[in-house]
Design an enzyme around this catalytic site. Structure first.
Site, mmCIF file in Angstrom:
data_model
loop_
_atom_site.group_PDB
_atom_site.id
_atom_site.type_symbol
_atom_site.label_atom_id
_atom_site.label_comp_id
_atom_site.label_asym_id
_atom_site.label_seq_id
_atom_site.Cartn_x
_atom_site.Cartn_y
_atom_site.Cartn_z
ATOM 1 N N CYS A 45 47.026 80.286 16.205
ATOM 2 C CA CYS A 45 47.195 79.557 16.930
ATOM 3 C C CYS A 45 48.603 79.433 16.939
ATOM 4 C CB CYS A 45 46.312 78.521 16.347
ATOM 5 S SG CYS A 45 47.786 77.190 14.083
ATOM 6 N N ASN A 89 50.187 78.683 13.860
ATOM 7 C CA ASN A 89 50.497 79.277 12.441
ATOM 8 C C ASN A 89 51.135 78.364 11.174
ATOM 9 O OD1 ASN A 89 51.316 82.149 10.547
ATOM 10 N ND2 ASN A 89 49.249 81.333 11.268
ATOM 11 N N CYS A 101 48.660 75.143 11.080
ATOM 12 C CA CYS A 101 47.478 74.344 10.661
ATOM 13 C C CYS A 101 46.077 74.862 10.713
ATOM 14 C CB CYS A 101 47.281 73.415 11.358
ATOM 15 S SG CYS A 101 48.298 72.432 11.288
ATOM 16 N N ARG A 102 45.063 75.532 12.326
ATOM 17 C CA ARG A 102 44.034 76.244 12.186
ATOM 18 C C ARG A 102 43.858 77.134 12.017
ATOM 19 N NH1 ARG A 102 43.846 74.684 18.386
ATOM 20 N NH2 ARG A 102 45.912 75.426 18.088
ATOM 21 N N SER A 103 45.192 78.838 12.185
ATOM 22 C CA SER A 103 44.949 80.057 12.028
ATOM 23 C C SER A 103 45.154 80.783 9.982
ATOM 24 C CB SER A 103 45.559 80.297 13.132
ATOM 25 O OG SER A 103 47.786 80.255 12.268
ATOM 26 N N ASP A 154 43.172 70.514 17.690
ATOM 27 C CA ASP A 154 44.912 70.988 16.882
ATOM 28 C C ASP A 154 44.897 69.820 16.076
ATOM 29 O OD1 ASP A 154 46.777 71.877 15.556
ATOM 30 O OD2 ASP A 154 47.756 72.004 17.586
#
Length: 158
Positions: A9, A12, A14-16, A126
């Site tokens: 993301c 690096n 939150c999402r990934s 995000d």
């Protein structure tokens, strides 16, 4: 034979890392440790060395999913040769990954939501900006389930 996945993301945090933690949890539950490896990275460098975002950590704690030892890092050219699959969390990150890795990395590069076409969306929102970590977790959990099924088909039969 083992199979390796890198989730990517923007920062690096939150999402990934959420996808990395969820996927590791699923791999552990299915006894595929050592056969499937997972990591995460960001296209940006703002958060290098930091743990996942507080919202991600709170959500993972709620589901009792470990993120122990996870620290943000930036994707490198070497990742294109080290991983079998690189999963971009949105269209802009996919473009940035392709630009960074060049014309023909060894890794296959896909967008995360290509695993969930029924959602009719291209990008995982995000939560750093939206604050909606629960929505992202639902997508990540569902997508990781489908991704693990896809990977399982590539592994030698036990």
């Amino acid at each position: 034979m083992s199979y390796s996945v890198l989730f990517v993301c923007l920062g690096n945090i939150c999402r990934s890392p959420m996808a990395e933690a969820v996927m590791r949890h699923r791999i552990d539950k299915e006894g595929l440790n050592g056969e499937v490896t997972v990591d995460s990275a960001g296209t940006g460098d703002w958060h290098i060395g930091r743990p996942p975002h507080e919202g991600t950590r709170d959500l993972l704690d709620r589901y009792r999913i470990s993120y122990e030892g996870m620290k943000a890092r930036q994707i490198s050219v070497q990742d294109g040769g080290d991983f079998d699959l690189i999963v971009a969390m949105d269209t802009k990150n996919e473009q940035d990954i392709r630009a960074r890795l060049g014309v023909s990395p060894r890794a296959e590069i896909i967008r995360f939501l290509s695993l969930l076409p029924e959602r009719g969306m291209d990008d995982v929102p995000d939560p750093y900006y939206t604050g909606n970590f629960d929505e992202v977790y639902e997508m990540v959990n569902e997508g990781c389930e489908k991704l693990l099924a896809r990977i399982r088909d590539k592994l030698p039969q036990r």
